[in-house]
Motif scaffolding. Structure first.
Motif, PDB file in Angstrom:
ATOM      1  N   GLU A 146      -0.682  19.371   1.565  1.00  0.00           N
ATOM      2  CA  GLU A 146      -1.563  19.395   0.397  1.00  0.00           C
ATOM      3  C   GLU A 146      -1.047  18.483  -0.711  1.00  0.00           C
ATOM      4  OE1 GLU A 146      -3.476  22.587  -2.774  1.00  0.00           O
ATOM      5  OE2 GLU A 146      -2.562  23.325  -0.925  1.00  0.00           O
ATOM      6  N   VAL A 147       0.275  18.418  -0.861  1.00  0.00           N
ATOM      7  CA  VAL A 147       0.879  17.534  -1.862  1.00  0.00           C
ATOM      8  C   VAL A 147       0.677  16.072  -1.452  1.00  0.00           C
ATOM      9  CG1 VAL A 147       3.052  16.806  -2.943  1.00  0.00           C
ATOM     10  CG2 VAL A 147       2.574  19.251  -2.616  1.00  0.00           C
ATOM     11  N   LYS A 148       0.851  15.781  -0.178  1.00  0.00           N
ATOM     12  CA  LYS A 148       0.667  14.406   0.318  1.00  0.00           C
ATOM     13  C   LYS A 148      -0.744  13.893   0.053  1.00  0.00           C
ATOM     14  CE  LYS A 148       4.001  14.897   4.107  1.00  0.00           C
ATOM     15  NZ  LYS A 148       4.166  14.961   5.568  1.00  0.00           N
ATOM     16  N   HIS A 149      -1.718  14.784   0.067  1.00  0.00           N
ATOM     17  CA  HIS A 149      -3.098  14.373  -0.180  1.00  0.00           C
ATOM     18  C   HIS A 149      -3.316  13.839  -1.590  1.00  0.00           C
ATOM     19  CE1 HIS A 149      -4.476  17.290   3.228  1.00  0.00           C
ATOM     20  NE2 HIS A 149      -4.056  16.133   3.696  1.00  0.00           N
ATOM     21  N   HIS A 150      -2.389  14.178  -2.503  1.00  0.00           N
ATOM     22  CA  HIS A 150      -2.498  13.713  -3.892  1.00  0.00           C
ATOM     23  C   HIS A 150      -1.761  12.387  -4.113  1.00  0.00           C
ATOM     24  CE1 HIS A 150      -4.417  17.237  -5.819  1.00  0.00           C
ATOM     25  NE2 HIS A 150      -3.874  17.896  -4.811  1.00  0.00           N
ATOM     26  N   ALA A 151      -1.067  11.898  -3.110  1.00  0.00           N
ATOM     27  CA  ALA A 151      -0.319  10.641  -3.228  1.00  0.00           C
ATOM     28  C   ALA A 151      -1.083   9.519  -2.538  1.00  0.00           C
ATOM     29  CB  ALA A 151       1.062  10.797  -2.599  1.00  0.00           C
ATOM     30  N   GLN A 152      -0.834   8.300  -2.999  1.00  0.00           N
ATOM     31  CA  GLN A 152      -1.464   7.145  -2.360  1.00  0.00           C
ATOM     32  C   GLN A 152      -0.722   6.732  -1.090  1.00  0.00           C
ATOM     33  OE1 GLN A 152      -1.282   6.038  -6.477  1.00  0.00           O
ATOM     34  NE2 GLN A 152      -2.691   4.381  -6.033  1.00  0.00           N
ATOM     35  N   VAL A 153       0.589   6.956  -1.099  1.00  0.00           N
ATOM     36  CA  VAL A 153       1.389   6.623   0.080  1.00  0.00           C
ATOM     37  C   VAL A 153       2.429   7.710   0.310  1.00  0.00           C
ATOM     38  CG1 VAL A 153       1.102   4.126  -0.186  1.00  0.00           C
ATOM     39  CG2 VAL A 153       3.036   5.270  -1.288  1.00  0.00           C
ATOM     40  N   THR A 154       2.958   7.745   1.526  1.00  0.00           N
ATOM     41  CA  THR A 154       4.032   8.679   1.877  1.00  0.00           C
ATOM     42  C   THR A 154       5.230   7.868   2.339  1.00  0.00           C
ATOM     43  OG1 THR A 154       2.471  10.402   2.544  1.00  0.00           O
ATOM     44  CG2 THR A 154       4.717  10.585   3.388  1.00  0.00           C
ATOM     45  N   THR A 155       6.397   8.219   1.802  1.00  0.00           N
ATOM     46  CA  THR A 155       7.621   7.528   2.191  1.00  0.00           C
ATOM     47  C   THR A 155       8.385   8.376   3.199  1.00  0.00           C
ATOM     48  OG1 THR A 155       9.615   6.424   1.360  1.00  0.00           O
ATOM     49  CG2 THR A 155       9.006   8.499   0.289  1.00  0.00           C
ATOM     50  N   LYS A 156       9.568   7.943   3.570  1.00  0.00           N
ATOM     51  CA  LYS A 156      10.398   8.720   4.490  1.00  0.00           C
ATOM     52  C   LYS A 156      10.842  10.021   3.814  1.00  0.00           C
ATOM     53  CE  LYS A 156      12.182   4.708   7.042  1.00  0.00           C
ATOM     54  NZ  LYS A 156      13.403   3.971   7.462  1.00  0.00           N
ATOM     55  N   SER A 157      11.449  10.913   4.572  1.00  0.00           N
ATOM     56  CA  SER A 157      11.842  12.214   4.042  1.00  0.00           C
ATOM     57  C   SER A 157      13.084  12.106   3.148  1.00  0.00           C
ATOM     58  CB  SER A 157      12.130  13.195   5.181  1.00  0.00           C
ATOM     59  OG  SER A 157      13.407  12.942   5.753  1.00  0.00           O
ATOM     60  N   ASN A 158      13.388  13.192   2.465  1.00  0.00           N
ATOM     61  CA  ASN A 158      14.578  13.235   1.608  1.00  0.00           C
ATOM     62  C   ASN A 158      15.863  13.157   2.421  1.00  0.00           C
ATOM     63  OD1 ASN A 158      14.028  15.883   2.638  1.00  0.00           O
ATOM     64  ND2 ASN A 158      15.357  16.777   1.087  1.00  0.00           N
ATOM     65  N   ASN A 159      15.791  13.460   3.713  1.00  0.00           N
ATOM     66  CA  ASN A 159      16.975  13.342   4.570  1.00  0.00           C
ATOM     67  C   ASN A 159      17.121  11.951   5.173  1.00  0.00           C
ATOM     68  OD1 ASN A 159      17.830  16.058   4.269  1.00  0.00           O
ATOM     69  ND2 ASN A 159      16.285  16.727   5.732  1.00  0.00           N
ATOM     70  N   GLU A 160      16.173  11.067   4.844  1.00  0.00           N
ATOM     71  CA  GLU A 160      16.187   9.703   5.380  1.00  0.00           C
ATOM     72  C   GLU A 160      16.180   8.664   4.262  1.00  0.00           C
ATOM     73  OE1 GLU A 160      13.558   9.815   9.338  1.00  0.00           O
ATOM     74  OE2 GLU A 160      12.505  10.652   7.603  1.00  0.00           O
ATOM     75  N   ASN A 161      16.680   9.037   3.072  1.00  0.00           N
ATOM     76  CA  ASN A 161      16.714   8.129   1.918  1.00  0.00           C
ATOM     77  C   ASN A 161      15.329   7.583   1.587  1.00  0.00           C
ATOM     78  OD1 ASN A 161      19.489   8.508   1.806  1.00  0.00           O
ATOM     79  ND2 ASN A 161      19.957   6.655   2.954  1.00  0.00           N
ATOM     80  N   GLY A 162      14.353   8.488   1.562  1.00  0.00           N
ATOM     81  CA  GLY A 162      12.965   8.091   1.335  1.00  0.00           C
ATOM     82  C   GLY A 162      12.695   7.444  -0.001  1.00  0.00           C
ATOM     83  N   VAL A 163      13.448   7.842  -1.041  1.00  0.00           N
ATOM     84  CA  VAL A 163      13.244   7.239  -2.367  1.00  0.00           C
ATOM     85  C   VAL A 163      13.686   5.782  -2.349  1.00  0.00           C
ATOM     86  CG1 VAL A 163      13.938   7.304  -4.795  1.00  0.00           C
ATOM     87  CG2 VAL A 163      13.362   9.428  -3.611  1.00  0.00           C
ATOM     88  N   SER A 164      14.841   5.517  -1.773  1.00  0.00           N
ATOM     89  CA  SER A 164      15.321   4.132  -1.665  1.00  0.00           C
ATOM     90  C   SER A 164      14.344   3.277  -0.870  1.00  0.00           C
ATOM     91  CB  SER A 164      16.699   4.095  -0.996  1.00  0.00           C
ATOM     92  OG  SER A 164      17.705   4.462  -1.904  1.00  0.00           O
TER      93      SER A 164
END
Length: 275
Positions: free
Chosen positions: A247-265
């Motif tokens: 449901e949270v992803k539906h509010h984003a334009q894109v999805t990055t990798k997970s927090n365990n995969e350095n998704g922010v970087s």
């Protein structure tokens, strides 16, 4: 997509992995952002003290920091007296009513009260110990009812912690009470946050856009949970973590990798640095 000129990022579940370790490449990427004069700003339900160590490790202490989901936005966090950019407090009368309900109807719930950089609790139970381990903070034990009755400190947030099923019951009960100035939202399945209705990461983003004199279309936000939805909706580029609920992803334009995969970087390099 316009050039990104400001990044606002959640902490838990976003730049921190499931073991509470910081995204491995983030500090280096923040240095690259600094060279391009793109501020990287932390936004969290945490208190100022709960964010100091992370901000220090990432070398962003000189940037604004949005605490308590935007109830308190500060700068110069390393200073003994930080600079307050924005402050929204809970209404004292509503806080008193909520405390009374919790203590009489839901005695097993751990009540945490946050004022500025201070954290107050009635007693240190298992839930408080878990939170202390996560934030590396030490709470002040006191009578919360008396503390609020004195009306001498601002109440920026109440955090209620308990078993997931009971937290859901508390949330429903408080929402049905129709408080005019308080809002209730889950930051984890068993964490219920209570702040002034004027508070959200969306409003913090609006304040920061004015502060830096840029457009909302030039911002990027990153988050993983329901309290991040307003800023994901508002930003020029809302980025959800792979570990976020659907449901949270539906509010984003894109999805990055997970927090365990350095998704922010990964997102910073792809969308802001364009590497």
């Amino acid at each position: 997509m316009k050039q990104i000129k400001l990044i606002l990022s959640d902490i838990d579940g976003t730049i921190l992995d499931d073991k509470n370790m910081i995204d491995g490449g983030l500090k280096n990427n923040i240095q690259k952002l600094r060279q391009k004069k793109i501020p990287f700003i932390l936004a969290s339900a945490r208190s100022p003290k709960g964010m100091v160590s992370i901000a220090k490790k990432l070398d962003v202490l000189d940037n604004p920091i949005a605490c308590y989901n935007g109830a308190l936005v500060v700068k110069n966090l390393q200073a003994e007296k930080y600079t307050t950019i924005l402050s929204h407090e809970l209404k004292i009368s509503e806080t008193q009513q909520i405390l009374n309900i919790l203590m009489n109807k839901f005695p097993r719930i751990a009540i945490n009260l946050y004022s500025g950089s201070n954290w107050y609790v009635e007693n240190i139970d298992k839930w408080v110990k878990i939170e202390a381990d996560i934030t590396k903070m030490v709470p002040i034990e006191t009578d919360l009812t008396q503390l609020v009755a004195k009306d001498k400190i601002p109440v920026h947030k109440l955090l209620l912690i308990g078993e997931t099923s009971e937290i859901k019951r508390v949330k429903q009960f408080l929402e049905e009470a129709n408080y005019s100035d308080s809002s209730f939202y889950l930051s984890k399945d068993n964490y219920l946050e209570i702040t002034n209705k004027q508070v959200s990461k969306e409003k913090a983003l609006r304040e920061l856009v004015n502060y830096y004199e840029i457009n909302l279309s030039e911002t990027m936000t990153l988050g993983d949970n329901f309290n991040d939805v307003p800023m994901l909706d508002l930003a020029g580029l809302g980025v959800a973590m792979q570990n976020a609920p659907e449901e949270v992803k539906h509010h984003a334009q894109v999805t990055t990798k997970s927090n365990n995969e350095n998704g922010v970087s990964f997102a910073i390099k792809k969308y802001a640095l364009k590497e």
